[in-house]
Each structure stands twice: as C-alpha cells, then as structure tokens.
Design a protein around this motif. Structure first.
Motif, PDB file in Angstrom:
ATOM      1  N   GLU A  98       1.349  48.344  25.385  1.00 11.53           N
ATOM      2  CA  GLU A  98       2.810  47.960  25.867  1.00 11.53           C
ATOM      3  C   GLU A  98       2.696  46.725  25.667  1.00 11.53           C
ATOM      4  O   GLU A  98       1.518  45.951  25.489  1.00 11.53           O
ATOM      5  CB  GLU A  98       2.657  48.415  27.259  1.00 11.53           C
ATOM      6  CG  GLU A  98       3.563  49.742  27.704  1.00 11.53           C
ATOM      7  CD  GLU A  98       4.895  49.538  27.274  1.00 11.53           C
ATOM      8  OE1 GLU A  98       5.424  48.342  26.834  1.00 11.53           O
ATOM      9  OE2 GLU A  98       5.722  50.510  27.645  1.00 11.53           O
ATOM     10  N   THR A  99       3.750  45.934  25.847  1.00  8.34           N
ATOM     11  CA  THR A  99       3.881  44.556  26.174  1.00  8.34           C
ATOM     12  C   THR A  99       3.106  44.117  27.426  1.00  8.34           C
ATOM     13  O   THR A  99       2.951  44.688  28.205  1.00  8.34           O
ATOM     14  CB  THR A  99       5.447  44.058  26.292  1.00  8.34           C
ATOM     15  OG1 THR A  99       5.959  44.569  27.529  1.00  8.34           O
ATOM     16  CG2 THR A  99       6.106  44.820  25.058  1.00  8.34           C
ATOM     17  N   GLU A 100       2.797  42.800  27.250  1.00 10.93           N
ATOM     18  CA  GLU A 100       1.924  42.231  28.192  1.00 10.93           C
ATOM     19  C   GLU A 100       2.902  42.153  29.506  1.00 10.93           C
ATOM     20  O   GLU A 100       2.187  42.489  30.676  1.00 10.93           O
ATOM     21  CB  GLU A 100       1.505  40.780  27.818  1.00 10.93           C
ATOM     22  CG  GLU A 100       0.237  41.180  26.994  1.00 10.93           C
ATOM     23  CD  GLU A 100      -0.403  39.726  26.661  1.00 10.93           C
ATOM     24  OE1 GLU A 100      -0.278  38.831  27.500  1.00 10.93           O
ATOM     25  OE2 GLU A 100      -1.108  39.723  25.624  1.00 10.93           O
ATOM     26  N   ASN A 101       4.030  41.818  29.477  1.00 11.96           N
ATOM     27  CA  ASN A 101       4.948  41.669  30.752  1.00 11.96           C
ATOM     28  C   ASN A 101       5.051  43.177  31.361  1.00 11.96           C
ATOM     29  O   ASN A 101       5.023  43.195  32.534  1.00 11.96           O
ATOM     30  CB  ASN A 101       6.466  41.319  30.185  1.00 11.96           C
ATOM     31  CG  ASN A 101       7.290  40.835  31.352  1.00 11.96           C
ATOM     32  OD1 ASN A 101       6.979  40.539  32.342  1.00 11.96           O
ATOM     33  ND2 ASN A 101       8.278  41.831  31.380  1.00 11.96           N
ATOM     34  N   LYS A 102       5.091  44.308  30.548  1.00  9.81           N
ATOM     35  CA  LYS A 102       5.254  45.516  31.140  1.00  9.81           C
ATOM     36  C   LYS A 102       3.856  45.873  31.864  1.00  9.81           C
ATOM     37  O   LYS A 102       3.923  46.620  32.723  1.00  9.81           O
ATOM     38  CB  LYS A 102       5.664  46.327  29.968  1.00  9.81           C
ATOM     39  CG  LYS A 102       5.709  47.995  30.385  1.00  9.81           C
ATOM     40  CD  LYS A 102       6.583  48.373  31.393  1.00  9.81           C
ATOM     41  CE  LYS A 102       7.109  49.762  31.605  1.00  9.81           C
ATOM     42  NZ  LYS A 102       8.084  49.981  32.565  1.00  9.81           N
ATOM     43  N   ILE A 103       2.980  45.694  31.192  1.00  7.46           N
ATOM     44  CA  ILE A 103       1.784  45.760  31.368  1.00  7.46           C
ATOM     45  C   ILE A 103       1.517  45.159  32.878  1.00  7.46           C
ATOM     46  O   ILE A 103       0.953  45.857  33.995  1.00  7.46           O
ATOM     47  CB  ILE A 103       0.484  45.573  30.730  1.00  7.46           C
ATOM     48  CG1 ILE A 103       0.543  46.321  29.428  1.00  7.46           C
ATOM     49  CG2 ILE A 103      -0.902  45.365  31.449  1.00  7.46           C
ATOM     50  CD1 ILE A 103      -0.143  45.670  28.326  1.00  7.46           C
ATOM     51  N   ASP A 104       1.943  43.894  33.314  1.00  5.85           N
ATOM     52  CA  ASP A 104       1.623  43.338  34.508  1.00  5.85           C
ATOM     53  C   ASP A 104       2.621  44.130  35.501  1.00  5.85           C
ATOM     54  O   ASP A 104       2.133  44.191  36.657  1.00  5.85           O
ATOM     55  CB  ASP A 104       2.249  41.819  34.226  1.00  5.85           C
ATOM     56  CG  ASP A 104       1.450  40.867  33.606  1.00  5.85           C
ATOM     57  OD1 ASP A 104       0.090  41.241  33.655  1.00  5.85           O
ATOM     58  OD2 ASP A 104       1.655  39.838  33.118  1.00  5.85           O
ATOM     59  N   GLN A 105       3.892  44.572  35.062  1.00  5.41           N
ATOM     60  CA  GLN A 105       4.835  45.067  36.151  1.00  5.41           C
ATOM     61  C   GLN A 105       3.992  46.409  36.657  1.00  5.41           C
ATOM     62  O   GLN A 105       4.214  46.690  37.682  1.00  5.41           O
ATOM     63  CB  GLN A 105       5.961  45.483  35.466  1.00  5.41           C
ATOM     64  CG  GLN A 105       6.914  44.145  35.214  1.00  5.41           C
ATOM     65  CD  GLN A 105       7.992  44.456  34.373  1.00  5.41           C
ATOM     66  OE1 GLN A 105       8.720  45.484  33.892  1.00  5.41           O
ATOM     67  NE2 GLN A 105       8.916  43.529  34.158  1.00  5.41           N
TER      68      GLN A 105
END
Length: 230
Positions: free
Chosen positions: A38-45
């Motif tokens: 996944e994208t890092e932003n999505k992973i953070d979320q």
C-alpha cells in the motif's frame, strides 16, 4: 491563581521526557516495510485506525502498538506477509522499548525547585512495566512521592486519584502536554492544569475548539516557565 495547591502532578511522556517522536519514527519504518502492499499514507491511516480500535483491549503503550502493527500488517498484506517482515516489526517495537530516556529541557531543575514546597507525583497513561522502567532510567524518580499509571485519564480517573491523595480538587495542579488528557479533565473536576505543548502530538490526543468549550488554562512554551507561576 495557584495559592491552594498542595500536590503537583506531572504527565510523563512528552512532558518529562521524549516519547511521541519515537512513535513517529516507528511509523515511518513500518510504512516502508509494508510499502509493497500500500501507499505509505494509506498504511499510516490503517495503523492509526487499528490502534484506536485496540485501545479498549491493549490500552496505551509500546506493546499495544506492536500488536496493532502486526495486525495491520497481516490485514494489509491479505495475510501473505512473510515471517521475516513480522520479525522486523517486532524489532521495531523492541527498539522503542530500549530507547534511552531523554529528559526535556529544564525538567530536573523544575523538580528540584518544586519538591521542597509541594508533594510531586507522576500521573501518566501507558504500560505499567514500561513506565516504571522509564522512571527508573530517568534519574528523577527520587523527586516523586507517588506514581500513578492510569489506563485512562478521564474525569472519573482523576476523581479517584484525588480521593486516593486525600486532597480537595482545588489543591491539585496537573502539568502536561495533552489538552485532552492532562488539562480538560482536570478543569472539569475543579482542579487546576497547565498546558506545556510538545512539538509532536498523537492525533488521538488532539481536541477541537468546541471540545475545549472556553476552558481557561495557561499554556507555557516550556516547563521552566512553571517556576514563574507556583
């Protein structure tokens, strides 16, 4: 304003020493490990959502964070993540637990000057073993009469603490970096609180203007300014 104060309580993480910075660093490492899924932003979320969902089970602290990282990794990888990566996630958590204790500027000076005049206590959230370890390593445990590791910091929790201390609410002053945990609940039970922000705040600890509801409290730029008030 603080003439009736007998007990001064300090939050621990990001009030006495650095903490949240290490969580941000761990989140970056975790996102890089999972970036093939996944994208890092999505992973953070997704990690944040997993953490919040798990608070009622694990409470606050590094160990609960580790379990949330593992759960999140399994779900994001559709349960295809390899054992080596899971071990790397566990190592991220272990590294956090083994971090040196970095006292914030002025902390020991403040404790030295306040301890002869007031009863000082620690009132913090987190894992009991981890917080005890940090206090032991910090070198400042000697200044405190009592340490309270709380599962939550809601008005009812502070009422219980005030009762345990055998004082009136107006005799307690809390100093901490979180409006949500260290300031607003205290004001709601009739105690006093001083806000000393840390440069990084966990999203779960942020509050809106509506939630503040016009509450009156002092915000200081650093903990040393407490000495000008009490």
């Amino acid at each position: 304003m603080y003439k009736n104060i007998k007990v001064i309580a300090f939050d621990a993480d990001d009030t006495l020493w650095v903490n949240e910075t290490y969580f941000r660093e761990a989140e970056v490492k975790f996102a890089k490990l999972l970036s093939i899924y996944e994208t890092e932003n999505k992973i953070d979320q997704e990690l944040f959502k997993t953490e919040i969902d798990n608070l009622k089970l694990y409470g606050y602290g590094v160990k609960g964070f580790m379990l949330s990282m593992i759960e999140c990794a399994l779900e994001l990888s559709n349960y295809k993540i390899n054992q080596k990566t899971l071990q790397q996630i566990i190592e991220i958590g272990k590294e956090m637990l083994e971090k040196p204790i970095e006292l914030l500027n002025g902390v020991e000076e403040v404790l030295q000057k306040l301890s002869p005049k007031y009863k000082l206590i620690v009132a913090t959230k987190g894992d009991l073993l981890d917080q005890e370890r940090k206090l032991e390593k910090s070198g400042i445990l000697k200044y405190f009469h009592h340490v309270e590791v709380m599962s939550e910091k809601k008005p009812k929790d502070y009422k219980r603490l005030i009762k345990h201390l055998d004082i009136k609410p107006k005799e307690l002053l809390m100093i901490g970096n979180s409006l949500k945990s260290d300031v607003l609940p205290l004001l709601s039970v009739g105690a006093s609180a001083i806000h000393v922000p840390f440069h990084t705040t966990w999203a779960h600890e942020t509050v809106t203007e509506k939630e503040q509801n016009g509450a009156e409290y002092k915000t200081l730029s650093n903990i040393q300014e407490v000495l000008t008030l009490v």
